[in-house]
Design a protein around this motif. Structure first.
Motif, PDB file in Angstrom:
ATOM      1  N   ASP A  31       0.866  -1.182  -0.017  1.00 47.28           N
ATOM      2  CA  ASP A  31      -0.058  -0.033  -0.017  1.00 47.28           C
ATOM      3  C   ASP A  31       0.815   1.341   0.029  1.00 47.28           C
ATOM      4  N   VAL A  32       1.905   1.009   0.737  1.00 45.57           N
ATOM      5  CA  VAL A  32       2.682   2.476   0.893  1.00 45.57           C
ATOM      6  C   VAL A  32       3.490   2.596  -0.673  1.00 45.57           C
ATOM      7  N   PHE A  33       3.958   1.571  -1.073  1.00 44.84           N
ATOM      8  CA  PHE A  33       4.326   1.854  -2.645  1.00 44.84           C
ATOM      9  C   PHE A  33       3.353   2.331  -3.261  1.00 44.84           C
ATOM     10  N   PHE A  34       2.065   1.915  -3.420  1.00 49.23           N
ATOM     11  CA  PHE A  34       1.203   2.352  -4.488  1.00 49.23           C
ATOM     12  C   PHE A  34       0.809   3.777  -4.060  1.00 49.23           C
ATOM     13  N   GLY A  35       0.775   4.163  -2.762  1.00 52.19           N
ATOM     14  CA  GLY A  35       0.391   5.360  -2.266  1.00 52.19           C
ATOM     15  C   GLY A  35       1.579   6.516  -2.662  1.00 52.19           C
ATOM     16  N   ILE A  36       2.710   6.115  -2.476  1.00 52.59           N
ATOM     17  CA  ILE A  36       3.792   7.202  -3.043  1.00 52.59           C
ATOM     18  C   ILE A  36       4.026   7.120  -4.422  1.00 52.59           C
ATOM     19  N   SER A  37       3.557   6.071  -5.327  1.00 53.30           N
ATOM     20  CA  SER A  37       3.872   6.028  -6.752  1.00 53.30           C
ATOM     21  C   SER A  37       2.749   7.006  -7.292  1.00 53.30           C
ATOM     22  N   PHE A  38       1.581   6.828  -6.674  1.00 52.53           N
ATOM     23  CA  PHE A  38       0.437   7.505  -7.245  1.00 52.53           C
ATOM     24  C   PHE A  38       1.057   9.070  -7.294  1.00 52.53           C
ATOM     25  N   ILE A  54      -2.554  -6.724  -5.221  1.00 48.92           N
ATOM     26  CA  ILE A  54      -1.282  -6.007  -5.677  1.00 48.92           C
ATOM     27  C   ILE A  54      -1.284  -5.812  -7.089  1.00 48.92           C
ATOM     28  N   ILE A  55      -1.859  -6.839  -7.758  1.00 49.88           N
ATOM     29  CA  ILE A  55      -2.032  -7.045  -9.357  1.00 49.88           C
ATOM     30  C   ILE A  55      -2.995  -5.848  -9.621  1.00 49.88           C
ATOM     31  N   PHE A 100      -2.263  -2.585 -11.826  1.00 50.73           N
ATOM     32  CA  PHE A 100      -3.039  -2.290 -12.798  1.00 50.73           C
ATOM     33  C   PHE A 100      -3.808  -0.702 -12.951  1.00 50.73           C
ATOM     34  N   GLY A 101      -4.083  -0.604 -11.721  1.00 50.53           N
ATOM     35  CA  GLY A 101      -4.474   0.942 -11.523  1.00 50.53           C
ATOM     36  C   GLY A 101      -3.543   1.927 -11.722  1.00 50.53           C
ATOM     37  N   LEU A 102      -2.164   1.608 -11.075  1.00 50.46           N
ATOM     38  CA  LEU A 102      -1.035   2.640 -11.362  1.00 50.46           C
ATOM     39  C   LEU A 102      -1.121   2.711 -13.152  1.00 50.46           C
ATOM     40  N   LEU A 103      -0.948   1.839 -13.654  1.00 55.30           N
ATOM     41  CA  LEU A 103      -0.749   1.711 -15.026  1.00 55.30           C
ATOM     42  C   LEU A 103      -2.034   2.448 -15.911  1.00 55.30           C
ATOM     43  N   LEU A 104      -3.126   2.487 -15.334  1.00 52.33           N
ATOM     44  CA  LEU A 104      -4.320   3.198 -15.919  1.00 52.33           C
ATOM     45  C   LEU A 104      -4.447   4.603 -15.511  1.00 52.33           C
ATOM     46  N   VAL A 105      -3.858   4.954 -14.118  1.00 57.76           N
ATOM     47  CA  VAL A 105      -3.510   6.356 -13.988  1.00 57.76           C
ATOM     48  C   VAL A 105      -2.524   6.888 -14.712  1.00 57.76           C
ATOM     49  N   SER A 106      -1.388   6.120 -15.076  1.00 52.75           N
ATOM     50  CA  SER A 106      -0.343   6.682 -15.604  1.00 52.75           C
ATOM     51  C   SER A 106      -0.837   7.231 -17.299  1.00 52.75           C
ATOM     52  N   VAL A 145     -10.230   8.045  -6.304  1.00 52.80           N
ATOM     53  CA  VAL A 145     -11.373   7.288  -6.122  1.00 52.80           C
ATOM     54  C   VAL A 145     -11.418   6.031  -6.844  1.00 52.80           C
ATOM     55  N   HIS A 146     -11.259   6.265  -8.144  1.00 55.26           N
ATOM     56  CA  HIS A 146     -11.129   5.234  -9.137  1.00 55.26           C
ATOM     57  C   HIS A 146      -9.969   4.157  -8.559  1.00 55.26           C
ATOM     58  N   PHE A 147      -8.673   4.817  -8.644  1.00 60.18           N
ATOM     59  CA  PHE A 147      -7.554   4.042  -8.307  1.00 60.18           C
ATOM     60  C   PHE A 147      -7.798   3.315  -7.200  1.00 60.18           C
ATOM     61  N   ASP A 148      -8.259   3.968  -5.806  1.00 58.96           N
ATOM     62  CA  ASP A 148      -8.381   3.225  -4.596  1.00 58.96           C
ATOM     63  C   ASP A 148      -9.208   1.897  -4.826  1.00 58.96           C
ATOM     64  N   SER A 149     -10.137   1.947  -5.673  1.00 62.52           N
ATOM     65  CA  SER A 149     -11.054   0.806  -5.907  1.00 62.52           C
ATOM     66  C   SER A 149     -10.285  -0.078  -6.663  1.00 62.52           C
ATOM     67  N   LEU A 150      -9.519   0.140  -7.391  1.00 63.63           N
ATOM     68  CA  LEU A 150      -8.819  -0.748  -8.324  1.00 63.63           C
ATOM     69  C   LEU A 150      -7.820  -1.490  -7.593  1.00 63.63           C
ATOM     70  N   SER A 151      -6.879  -0.617  -6.578  1.00 68.01           N
ATOM     71  CA  SER A 151      -5.886  -1.211  -6.086  1.00 68.01           C
ATOM     72  C   SER A 151      -6.404  -2.019  -4.567  1.00 68.01           C
ATOM     73  N   ARG A 152      -7.737  -2.104  -4.374  1.00 65.53           N
ATOM     74  CA  ARG A 152      -8.211  -3.076  -3.530  1.00 65.53           C
ATOM     75  C   ARG A 152      -8.247  -4.262  -4.218  1.00 65.53           C
ATOM     76  N   GLY A 153      -8.223  -4.434  -5.403  1.00 64.38           N
ATOM     77  CA  GLY A 153      -8.318  -5.672  -6.139  1.00 64.38           C
ATOM     78  C   GLY A 153      -9.642  -5.889  -7.023  1.00 64.38           C
ATOM     79  N   VAL A 154     -10.427  -4.851  -6.757  1.00 60.37           N
ATOM     80  CA  VAL A 154     -11.831  -5.012  -7.361  1.00 60.37           C
ATOM     81  C   VAL A 154     -11.641  -4.151  -8.793  1.00 60.37           C
TER      82      VAL A 154
END
Lengths: 328, 241
Positions: B52-59, B133-134, B138-144, B201-210
């Motif tokens: 989570d920390v990694f995804f938060g900072i990468s965001f 994690i996947i 995936f969320g990071l990639l879409l945000v990017s 909001v969308h990124f958070d929902s994706l990074s929950r794996g949904v």
């Protein structure tokens, strides 16, 4: 001279078939300003046409429309029977274009850049190597091909510009001021290159330098303030613009002043007027009557009066004068 | 498709021939690595095998990192005039834009792939929620992808890279932060719309794996919107003033 210029009529364009390029009633507005105003002309296959005009006359705009970079406000351009309005993608393949100021990707190596251009222009994989090699050879880039474009001199950059324009072996080449900013040696090199290429291609090149167009082109279109004001070969243009024969002569009336030379000259049947040129003795400008030459008469007159003829020059109407006359 | 790939190849070569790609990747890895493994809130302090920390900072790092990649793409071509050369070749404006988009996105992908060792390390340390994690990646990639698209658009309307960079950040900050902040002050449909516009909001929902179709629609609309607008900006030379 002005009166004779009215003969420059642009012939009505009738036969569009077998024409490489046919520009019809082209108009382009930038806001309220007309960059080009109802231009029509045709270029035959294989012809090398020079587009001449002062800066801002509309040369680049016309070229940009032909190359599908900009859309015309009105009118159309037909290349090999295809309209730029209908099928720009097809036309882009047929044209090689060197824009003004020769923009290039400076950070790329020459050979990579040519490969990139060839691929984009749809040169087939099997032909790719061969085309690049041929262009490198033709444009004399053999020793520079692995250098980055930014390391090249301006003349070599221009060669790269020409090479990229021709990489896909187009039938038509559009070159916008191909020699601007080059030194005299480079100008000659590029000019020869264009001449060489012009043998097998239809070429339109633009310039504001007359001698350049004269040296490379079969036909000259002079454009001014968005309109075509003259169309013909350099010989045609000069002939049509030429007024009466104009001679400068210098006499030495040594020991035999006799009659005043000016009056004697004026009495010749072919002479229209004689004007002494200030500052030098017996130095005259002699204008002949239309369609007549006074060279022999002047010579005979000198023999008759035992004068020495020190100088006799026919002043040729320069293309520069035609140009200035038409574009001012 | 061929043409798009030719553009992509050239852009990628430019990234990797210059220092751009390496500097960006090193900075990205440095920042995300530091916060994930070494800083106050690192994984060992949390004591859970989570990224989570990694995804938060990468965001956040990607938010700054992407405009720096995209700022050059079209602005530079506008400045040097190479855009004229490119658009008079047998390639459509759309292909040019998509080619550049792909190149920038691939560079981000390379940066993200460099963090896969984090994942491997974590999975050795404890029980990992693989789906989360996947989903996070995936969320990071879409945000990017969405930010790349915005960045390319910002780059297409100017010939100045700095302007392109700042403009991309300016547009991006709305999706990244502002819509989310503002939405809480509104109630009812306005608040809901603003919340839907927020990337977080969308990124958070994706990074929950949904993986929800609403999130996908959101990101793909942003991407498509940016690309279409960029294409329009390149074609603006044809507009009649």
């Amino acid at each position: 001279m002005t009166s004779s210029l009215s003969h420059f009529k642009i012939a009505p364009q009738k036969h569009f078939i077998n024409m490489a390029i046919s520009v019809r009633n082209l108009t382009k507005n930038y806001g309220t300003q007309k960059a080009i105003d109802d231009i029509s002309f045709e270029v035959k296959t294989g012809e090398v046409v020079g587009f001449l005009g002062p800066n801002g006359a509309g040369k680049s705009t016309t070229m940009r429309i032909i190359t599908c970079y900009q859309a015309a406000t009105q009118g159309d351009v037909i290349l090999d029977g295809v309209s730029v309005r209908e099928d720009p993608d097809n036309i882009k393949k047929k044209i090689g274009y060197l824009p003004e100021n020769n923009p290039l990707y400076y950070e790329m190596a020459v050979i990579d850049y040519l490969k990139f251009c060839a691929e984009i222009q749809g040169v087939s994989k099997s032909n790719l190597e061969e085309r690049i090699k041929e262009m490198v050879r033709k444009c004399g880039l053999e020793d520079e091909k692995h250098k980055k474009i930014q390391e090249l001199s301006k003349g070599y950059k221009q060669r790269v510009g020409l090479a990229q324009a021709m990489i896909h072996n187009p039938e038509i080449l559009i070159l916008d001021e191909p020699t601007s900013g080059l030194d005299p040696n480079q100008i000659v090199e590029i000019r020869n290159l264009i001449k060489e290429l012009g043998k097998e291609k239809t070429v339109i090149l633009s310039s504001h330098i007359l001698s350049e167009v004269e040296a490379t082109c079969d036909r000259i279109l002079i454009i001014s303030k968005g309109r075509i004001v003259a169309d013909g070969s350099s010989v045609d243009l000069r002939k049509q613009a030429q007024g009466n024969e104009l001679l400068t002569i210098q006499l030495d009336v040594n020991g035999n002043p006799g009659q005043a030379p000016k009056e004697t000259l004026e009495s010749l049947p072919t002479v229209l007027s004689v004007t002494p040129i200030a500052g030098r003795e017996h130095y005259y400008e002699v204008q002949s009557k239309p369609e007549l030459s006074s060279k022999k008469e002047v010579f005979d007159l000198c023999v008759e009066n035992s004068w020495y003829l020190l100088e006799l020059n026919a002043i040729e109407t320069k293309l520069e004068d035609v140009f200035r006359e038409l574009t001012n | 498709m061929d043409k798009i790939w030719i553009i992509t190849k050239r852009e990628l070569a430019t990234f990797f021939d210059s220092l751009t790609a390496y500097v960006m990747i090193v900075i990205f890895l440095g920042l995300s690595g530091f916060f994930t493994w070494l800083s106050v809130n690192n994984i060992f302090v949390i004591g859970q095998a989570r990224l989570d920390v990694f995804f938060g900072i990468s965001f956040w790092t990607l938010f700054f990192f992407i405009p720096a990649i995209t700022m050059r793409s079209i602005a530079e071509e506008n400045k040097t005039g190479t855009i004229e050369l490119l658009s008079t070749k047998a390639i459509s404006d759309w292909d040019i834009v998509v080619g550049k988009f792909m190149a920038c996105l691939l560079l981000v992908l390379v940066a993200l792939l460099c963090t896969v060792p984090y994942y491997i390390t974590i999975s050795r340390l404890g029980q990992v929620d693989h789906g989360g994690i996947i989903g996070g990646y995936f969320g990071l990639l879409l945000v990017s992808a969405a930010y790349v698209s915005i960045g390319i658009f910002a780059s297409s309307i100017t010939n100045n890279q700095i302007v392109a960079f700042l403009l991309a950040l300016f547009i991006g900050i709305f999706f990244h932060l502002l819509f989310d902040l503002i939405s809480s002050t509104f109630k009812g449909p306005v608040g809901a719309v603003l919340e839907f516009l927020s990337a977080r909001v969308h990124f958070d929902s994706l990074s929950r794996g949904v993986i929800d179709s609403r999130d996908l629609i959101y990101f793909f609309s942003l991407i498509l919107g940016g690309l279409v607008l960029s294409t329009t900006m390149i074609s603006r030379r044809n507009w009649q003033n």
